[in-house]
Every structure is written in structure tokens, then in C-alpha cells.
Scaffold this motif. Structure first.
Motif, PDB file in Angstrom:
ATOM      1  N   CYS A  97       1.052  -1.200   0.017  1.00 46.70           N
ATOM      2  CA  CYS A  97       0.129   0.093   0.065  1.00 46.70           C
ATOM      3  C   CYS A  97       0.839   1.243  -0.078  1.00 46.70           C
ATOM      4  O   CYS A  97       1.997   1.328   0.888  1.00 46.70           O
ATOM      5  CB  CYS A  97      -0.889  -0.042   1.205  1.00 46.70           C
ATOM      6  N   VAL A  98       0.280   2.256  -0.834  1.00 43.04           N
ATOM      7  CA  VAL A  98       0.971   3.657  -0.658  1.00 43.04           C
ATOM      8  C   VAL A  98       0.806   4.122   0.682  1.00 43.04           C
ATOM      9  O   VAL A  98      -0.347   3.633   1.504  1.00 43.04           O
ATOM     10  CB  VAL A  98       0.393   4.689  -1.924  1.00 43.04           C
ATOM     11  N   LEU A 129       6.256   3.562  -1.774  1.00 40.62           N
ATOM     12  CA  LEU A 129       6.326   4.298  -2.950  1.00 40.62           C
ATOM     13  C   LEU A 129       5.676   3.590  -4.210  1.00 40.62           C
ATOM     14  O   LEU A 129       6.374   2.493  -4.343  1.00 40.62           O
ATOM     15  CB  LEU A 129       7.363   5.144  -3.151  1.00 40.62           C
ATOM     16  N   VAL A 130       5.218   4.180  -5.120  1.00 42.02           N
ATOM     17  CA  VAL A 130       4.893   3.597  -6.475  1.00 42.02           C
ATOM     18  C   VAL A 130       5.926   2.934  -7.159  1.00 42.02           C
ATOM     19  O   VAL A 130       6.044   1.805  -7.497  1.00 42.02           O
ATOM     20  CB  VAL A 130       4.076   4.624  -7.457  1.00 42.02           C
ATOM     21  N   GLN A 133       6.619  -0.176  -5.442  1.00 38.49           N
ATOM     22  CA  GLN A 133       5.590  -1.108  -5.581  1.00 38.49           C
ATOM     23  C   GLN A 133       5.669  -1.877  -6.907  1.00 38.49           C
ATOM     24  O   GLN A 133       5.566  -3.106  -7.038  1.00 38.49           O
ATOM     25  CB  GLN A 133       4.216  -0.502  -5.409  1.00 38.49           C
ATOM     26  N   ALA A 145      -0.898  -4.274  -5.584  1.00 40.79           N
ATOM     27  CA  ALA A 145      -0.688  -2.945  -4.829  1.00 40.79           C
ATOM     28  C   ALA A 145      -1.741  -2.002  -5.023  1.00 40.79           C
ATOM     29  O   ALA A 145      -2.674  -2.061  -6.020  1.00 40.79           O
ATOM     30  CB  ALA A 145       0.575  -2.234  -5.822  1.00 40.79           C
ATOM     31  N   LEU A 147      -1.996   1.775  -5.247  1.00 42.97           N
ATOM     32  CA  LEU A 147      -0.981   2.464  -5.532  1.00 42.97           C
ATOM     33  C   LEU A 147      -1.662   3.826  -6.052  1.00 42.97           C
ATOM     34  O   LEU A 147      -2.801   4.033  -6.519  1.00 42.97           O
ATOM     35  CB  LEU A 147       0.032   1.998  -6.611  1.00 42.97           C
ATOM     36  N   ARG A 148      -0.815   4.879  -6.464  1.00 41.01           N
ATOM     37  CA  ARG A 148      -1.054   6.299  -7.204  1.00 41.01           C
ATOM     38  C   ARG A 148      -0.585   6.245  -8.763  1.00 41.01           C
ATOM     39  O   ARG A 148       0.678   6.246  -8.901  1.00 41.01           O
ATOM     40  CB  ARG A 148      -0.700   7.196  -6.308  1.00 41.01           C
ATOM     41  N   VAL A 151       1.211   4.661 -14.117  1.00 39.05           N
ATOM     42  CA  VAL A 151       1.911   3.748 -14.102  1.00 39.05           C
ATOM     43  C   VAL A 151       2.360   3.129 -15.610  1.00 39.05           C
ATOM     44  O   VAL A 151       1.238   2.699 -16.359  1.00 39.05           O
ATOM     45  CB  VAL A 151       1.393   2.392 -13.432  1.00 39.05           C
ATOM     46  N   SER A 201       8.359  10.054  -6.131  1.00 39.14           N
ATOM     47  CA  SER A 201       7.046  10.317  -5.398  1.00 39.14           C
ATOM     48  C   SER A 201       6.185  10.945  -6.388  1.00 39.14           C
ATOM     49  O   SER A 201       6.595  11.931  -6.585  1.00 39.14           O
ATOM     50  CB  SER A 201       6.959  10.653  -4.192  1.00 39.14           C
TER      51      SER A 201
END
Length: 293
Positions: A97-98, A129-130, A133, A145, A147-148, A151, A201
Motif C-alpha cells: 500500500c502507498v 512508494l509507487v 511497488q 498493489a 498505488l497512485r 503507471v 513520489s
């Protein structure tokens, strides 16, 4: 030897009578007797003492009965396990997890996944952090994941979950802490604490874009990798931070969160996994995550 020979033998041994065993198995007695003879011939031992009235086990038969029962029991367990795997109700998954999801979503998520998929063993890694991940997904260190995006890795399936608003984290002694809402322009003279550019980030770019969009060239006092560290520095009075709203679930003495007035953007949250992963329990877990968020 076939499994039916084991079932036949167990029935005869338990009934101690060929006729009753044949009735139990819904078959004629002659083929049953023949099958037991074939079994004894293949094993090279006598399993049964036969008489005109009954049947009793030899010492070898007693030993063979225990193992035959174990074999059929293990086969039954294997079949049941295979069905559970196919249904996605057993397995092991690691979810990364972020930072913001660690505090706002992980408690609810861990409880919900345990309730919906009690046969799946879940482990969680927070404050990722992404880029970390993505590397962990590719290397198999995590299976899912939160994530934000964005990607860019085409080897991953990335499914949007929601959009999160942005808030500002302020020391409770700050002049803006008493305001109900804060305009981005009001941060013009503030020292900023932001997520690190060195650790790639996405919140670094989001914060700078938001501030520069309001005509502010930010004064960055600290760059940090972990959300918990960022909020701790804010609580210590070292600056203010723009963070996703779910970070406000992280309550520390000395920090307050205030919504931004008409923020120009939100930040997405998504669930991701490797495109070549198609295990049923992973698919079911992703479905539960969608339902819970």
C-alpha cells in the motif's frame, strides 16, 4: 491396481461379508470377489481369511486397511483443496500500500478481506512508494498493489478505484490552522514538506504543480520518503504539506488537516497486479478491494 480396488477392499473388510459388501457397493458378488483376488495377487499377500459364513482380516489385511483408508482420505482432501483453489477461496497474497492507503484503507481492507476470503492468508506492506511497488510486483515480493497512477509498465494491470481530494496538513500552531478551509495562495510564505523527488513520489509533482499553478514558487524545507515521517515533521512545526485527504486518518498530536478551496486536481488510487497472474484467489481479492473502496 485401481482406486476401486481399495474401495472394494475397505467395504469387504468393514462388512466382513462379501454379500453385504456387494450390496453396499451396489454390485454383484462375483466381480467383487474377483477384484479382491486380483488385489491380493498384485500385492503378493493374503488380505482375508475366507469362510462360508464370514470374512476376517489377516495381519497383512489389518495393516493394509489402515493405509487404504489413509490413501482415500488424502485423495478426498486433495480433491476438496483443488476445488477450493479453483474457487479462489484459499491461497496466500501480499498487498503493498502507498502511504495514504496504509492509514485510511488498510484497517478496513484487512478486516473485509479476512471476512470475505477467510481461507486466504493475507500479508500487508505499508508506506510503499509507487516505484517500489512496481518493482515488488515484477519481482513477486507483493501480489497486489494499492498505488497512485500513472503507471507506465505494460506488464501490469492497473484498475482505478477512486479519486482522492487534496488537503493541507498544518502545525496546530500555524496561523492557518484556525481556518475552516485554505486557499492554495495562502501558502505563499510557508515552508513546505513534500514527498521526495529522489524516490520518485508522484506527490512531489502534484504538490509543485498545485503551488505553481497558484503563482507560488515553493520553499521546500524537507523532502521525505514516508508519509508518516512527513506528518511527524508537520506536527513538529517544521512546515506544511499538501497530501491526499486519506492521510488525515493519521492523527498525530500537533497537526491539523484543512480542506483546500477549489483544488485544481485530485489524485487517483488504483489496484494493480501483474498481467500474467490469473489465480482465482487473486482475482477474488481484487474484486473484494473494489467492493470495499
Amino acid at each position: 491396481m485401481e482406486l476401486r480396488h481399495l474401495r472394494y477392499f475397505i467395504a469387504v473388510a468393514e462388512e466382513q461379508h462379501f454379500t453385504r459388501a456387494a450390496e453396499r457397493l451396489h454390485m454383484a458378488q462375483p466381480p467383487l470377489s474377483q477384484a479382491i483376488r486380483q488385489l491380493e495377487s498384485e500385492l503378493g499377500v493374503e488380505l482375508l481369511h475366507r469362510s462360508t459364513r464370514s470374512v476376517r482380516l489377516t495381519a497383512a489385511g489389518e495393516a493394509y486397511l489402515d493405509r487404504a483408508r489413509d490413501v482415500l482420505h488424502e485423495l478426498g482432501d486433495a480433491a476438496e483443496h483443488a476445488r477450493r483453489v479453483a474457487a479462489g477461496t484459499v491461497g496466500h497474497l501480499v498487498i503493498g500500500c502507498v502511504g495514504s492507503a496504509t492509514y485510511s484503507l488498510l484497517p478496513q481492507l484487512s478486516h473485509g478481506l479476512a471476512r470475505e476470503l477467510p481461507g486466504v492468508d493475507f500479508a500487508f506492506r505499508g508506506e510503499m512508494l509507487v516505484p517500489d511497488q512496481i518493482a515488488a510486483l515484477r519481482g513477486g515480493d507483493i501480489d497486489i498493489a494499492l498505488l497512485r497512477p500513472p503507471v507506465a509498465d505494460l506488464g501490469l494491470v492497473v484498475e482505478p478505484i477512486r479519486q482522492d481530494r487534496l488537503v493541507v496538513a498544518l502545525p496546530e500552531s500555524h496561523a492557518l490552522a484556525s481556518a475552516a478551509r485554505v486557499r492554495v495562495k495562502q501558502l505563499v510564505d510557508c515552508d513546505m514538506i513534500i514527498h521526495s523527488a529522489d524516490r520518485r513520489s508522484m506527490m512531489y509533482d502534484v504538490a509543485l504543480r498545485l503551488l505553481r499553478g497558484a503563482g507560488i514558487e515553493p520553499h521546500i524545507r524537507h523532502e521525505v520518503g514516508e508519509t508518516s515521517t512527513l506528518v511527524t515533521l508537520v506536527a513538529g512545526g517544521l512546515g506544511v504539506a499538501i497530501v491526499p485527504e486519506p492521510v488525515s486518518a493519521l492523527r498525530l498530536e500537533g497537526v491539523v488537516y484543512r480542506p483546500l478551496v477549489n483544488p485544481t486536481e485530485t489524485v487517483p488510487l488504483a489496484v494493480a497486479h501483474r498481467a500474467d497472474r490469473d489465480e482465482p484467489h487473486l482475482a477474488r481479492a481484487v474484486g473484494v478491494i473494489h467492493e470495499l473502496t
